[in-house]
Design an enzyme around this catalytic site. Structure first.
Site: not given
Lengths: 563, 563
Positions: B436-437
């Site tokens: 998610e980053g």
């Protein structure tokens, strides 16, 4: 996946250009003949070849296949036995042993560099020979003539591997709780009964025999640590009979799969007393400083292995545009050009290079403590080893794990999968924070046994020596080091006047005190590296990204002393 | 090995006593009927039972057996499918969905608490439903009427699971480099071709169908991120035919073995465009804040799971004497009485409790941003979510890994072996720092996109709101929070006047800026916890062991701005 490569020139730079280790060693009569830099360089070159060509390629199968247990026997991963047989036959385990015990009489620091590289290349494989040195020292210093004649050369040369059987299920950091019994036999030997756990290399197929050094209690022993004696029990006796020592199982672990961690059961196994009754822990502690320095160098080595992988990947992998001029022929820039990635990599170099300076210096001090004709110099060197070793063990194994995890981050999702081998380093390195005394034990040892017990005198002496070394150093790194040493000195003064030696507060900040010591020593190391024109960005990374922690930890210890 | 247990009363304390979440939610017309604390407590009680009784017991087999790949199919670990079928049939995935899409219309914060617990109990299993919410939001907001009719309810209820197919071998953090192609078909659909990697739940046997959301390029697309469009390709079409989407293999990972990480090949697989051409990344970003908050709560949950294990062990395990009065009936004291161990455990509580306050508050703000009749309040809530979410994602997943490793240390050697399950949490939690980053991306997102892009206005507004909340708080915790917020405010001022927005220095300290924000928010959270008389030692641990970092990081950012 790129395997780890040792760089002999880097080690030589630290040894000769930064530390002038050859000058110190040349003054020790026992080593003077072997302290020639050219000779030492040759040894390092050969060691580097062995590590890179023979040991490093076995690292991944060691993790993936691992040591296998079946029915009391342990089969090591493919290639492990051959590599070990080549290793001891080439004389590597005995590198720094006295020639009269089958060794080559070379300086201890070469052995330490070798173990740094071996650990970096293959931590699991290296666990087996890693215990030889402590075991042979123990037999040499405490074994009677008969034991020495039978076991010393076999262990010193590594023909037979050795173990240290200390921990029991309910007795870990607190060995005084150990219950294994030793009952005298009519023939002068003792029958040992009990269960030992976490025994690295308790069973394997690397060597033809295994020599166990075991802590146990005689029938009339007092409770606690003073009731422990040390015994030697081999896997096979001289007549070829097998002893009553059984490997019950090996542990499933987070990592280090190439090293079997054994549960060993002693069923009235016959063995010999080593040293005096009730002095078992003392005999064990003989090997402690050298063993802990080994572990500190595992930390340095594993961190270097992680850095090598991440540095290579960051030069290849392109993602997004970095600040600064762009290469229009490519859709993205190498991630090493992203400042956060560069910072992360440089920070590991700051730790690796300073760790080498401090650990190699400590290895030289070990030889000074053994061989210097001047008793005052021997004592001083002993203080250095006693004080600096727990600092290196704790701070550099913490950094190995944290830094390996940071290096994993450079790979993004590719770091979390097995492909590049970086996650193995994170898993393997985690154990070094635990064994040979947990890092919390190191901190307690430093603050209570090494510093407060003599009211800070030894540490004051050490700091004075380092300050003298910095005299005339007008560089920014030199000024920073003086500040670092002064901060540590300030804590010493505060400890002396606080009278709070027994307070809970002090126990809670022992770890912070150790960090202050680590960072102060590191600032000195970086002053020396800068003086020798060390290449790379480590000096800047130390100043910007590592150094700020010292003030924070100093404040936390100070706060605890007034709370 | 003790399994994780959710404590509904702890969540209720944070929601109602600390945050008065029911008051805020009662003001939102869409949720007012479901904001009753008693109703919410009942939901939490039921959720806790499901998590503790059904999902938690599958955690260890999930790690040891793991997802198994054979010939394109993935078999999930024993019990996983039954637990998932029970989960969606009981309505848990749709807890916070609107009733018109098959949901129960409950506040988002309940869903977030549920996912915190699920992640703590069984991170691997939870990966599968964890993606449902983003996927259904995406279909709801961007899908045309036909797609919504076919897929929205199936995905919203969890009857069919979903994936996000973003990453390619050469395109990770930099999705603009993605090459998967989408060619128009005569029937209005598109044929997708390419390889996607790191696809969580790309193939499995949990649900009867799998809905893939895929980033790809139309034939005339511009290079870079603006050329990406979003497509939907199911595993099975409505007529039962299988699509040309193939799972080529699953990755060998450090942990998270209960979640198959798939390499997915699209061989001219027919699918539908979701939203407008070239707006694929925008459609994906719709789900980003909620998904990142999920991951932040994974961090909180995993840290709590680690703390539960270590706390229980430290109360049982006796080693050595602790300072203070001794229990002469026992040979040693419980290690929780050793100050270094107590500090370590309390420090995790300081992070867990503050993390809950901030994450639950953020979940409430998500509902305010969606449902408040006042556009100014909606905008303000949107700013909170945009600013606080990357901070929580990065700082609490960092802490989950670091804190789980600290908790492992409490077990000594017993922590490094599989026995107690603590090393699994260290391995599992590591991935949350990446997906998610990555946490570095979160830091860049916060500093450059969320703060500097609007010259700090949104963050200033947020800080003013928190300062107003502290007005009249005469406690030491309140004073500390005012100091923390002022330090962050000071950095904002320095950033505004430095004009160094593009400098490499600033890129290098984005992570430090995020830490300052995290610790400042945490100081506010602890002021609120103290105000509500939170039990335990968390407040003291925050003050003594966590808070000092804020000044250090503040200094590092300041230094970079003048360098």
């Amino acid at each position: 996946m790129n395997a780890y490569r040792p760089h002999a020139a880097d080690a030589a730079f630290i040894l000769f250009d930064v530390l002038q280790a050859h000058d110190t060693l040349a003054q020790l009569p026992a080593l003077a003949d072997n302290a020639d830099p050219n000779l030492m360089r040759q040894v390092l070159d050969e060691a580097g070849k062995f590590v890179g060509q023979v040991v490093a390629p076995l690292n991944r199968p060691g993790d993936e296949i691992g040591a296998q247990y079946e029915n009391g026997a342990v089969t090591m991963p493919p290639g492990f036995r051959d590599a070990y047989q080549a290793f001891w036959r080439a004389g590597w385990p005995a590198l720094s042993h006295a020639p009269e015990h089958g060794g080559q009489g070379l300086p201890t620091v070469l052995e330490m560099v070798l173990y740094e590289w071996l650990s970096a290349a293959n931590h699991g494989w290296t666990m087996a020979p890693g215990l030889l040195h402590g075991a042979s020292e123990c037999i040499r210093q405490h074994g009677g003539p008969e034991l020495r004649a039978r076991y010393l050369e076999k262990v010193a040369t590594g023909e037979w591997l050795a173990t240290m059987c200390l921990t029991e299920p309910h007795a870990g950091s607190d060995l005084g709780l150990a219950r294994t019994k030793a009952v005298p036999l009519p023939d002068g030997r003792y029958a040992l009964s009990g269960t030992k756990i976490f025994i690295s290399g308790g069973e394997h197929d690397l060597s033809d025999n295994i020599v166990h050094l075991v802590l146990a209690r005689l029938p009339d022993a007092v409770p606690g640590p003073k009731g422990l004696s040390l015994f030697l029990v081999p896997k096979f006796y001289d007549d070829g009979r097998r002893s009553a020592v059984v490997c019950e199982r090996i542990e499933e672990k987070m990592g280090l799969h190439g090293s079997p961690t054994c549960v060993m059961r002693f069923d009235e196994a016959a063995g010999w007393l080593v040293g005096e009754p009730g002095k078992g822990l003392n005999a064990m502690f003989v090997m402690m400083n050298a063993a802990r320095l080994h572990v500190a160098l595992q930390g340095v080595g594993l961190l270097d292995a992680a850095w090598q992988k991440a540095d290579a990947y960051a030069r290849e992998r392109r993602q997004m545009r970095a600040p600064g001029p762009r290469d229009a022929s490519q859709p993205a820039d190498p991630i090493i050009r992203h400042p956060a990635v560069q910072r992360l990599l440089d920070t590991q170099r700051a730790w690796i290079d300073a760790g080498r300076v401090l650990a190699y210096r400590t290895a030289v001090e070990l030889d000074v403590a053994r061989h210097d004709p001047d008793p005052a110099r021997r004592r001083q060197a002993g203080h250095w080893c006693a004080l600096v070793t727990p600092v290196l063990k704790a701070a550099w194994t913490d950094q190995a794990f944290q830094g390996a995890s940071d290096c994993l981050q450079v790979f993004g999702g590719h770091g979390y999968v097995r492909e590049w081998g970086i996650e193995q380093i994170v898993r393997d390195s985690r154990v070094a924070m635990i064994y040979e005394g947990t890092n919390e034990i190191q901190a307690q040892d430093l603050l209570f046994r090494k510093v407060l017990a003599d009211e800070g005198r030894a540490l004051s002496g050490l700091l004075e020596g380092l300050e003298a070394d910095l005299e005339g150093d007008a560089s920014a790194a030199g000024a920073r080091a003086r500040t670092g040493l002064a901060k540590l000195s300030d804590l010493l003064d505060a400890l002396r006047t606080s009278g709070a030696t027994a307070s809970e507060n002090l126990h809670a900040v022992a770890g912070d005190f150790l960090r202050v010591a680590a960072l102060a020593l590191m600032s000195w190391a970086w002053a020396r590296l800068v003086r020798a024109d060390a290449p790379g960005n480590g000096a800047t990374a130390f100043e910007r990204w590592v150094w700020p922690e010292l003030s924070m930890r100093h404040g936390m210890v100070r706060q605890a002393l007034i709370a």
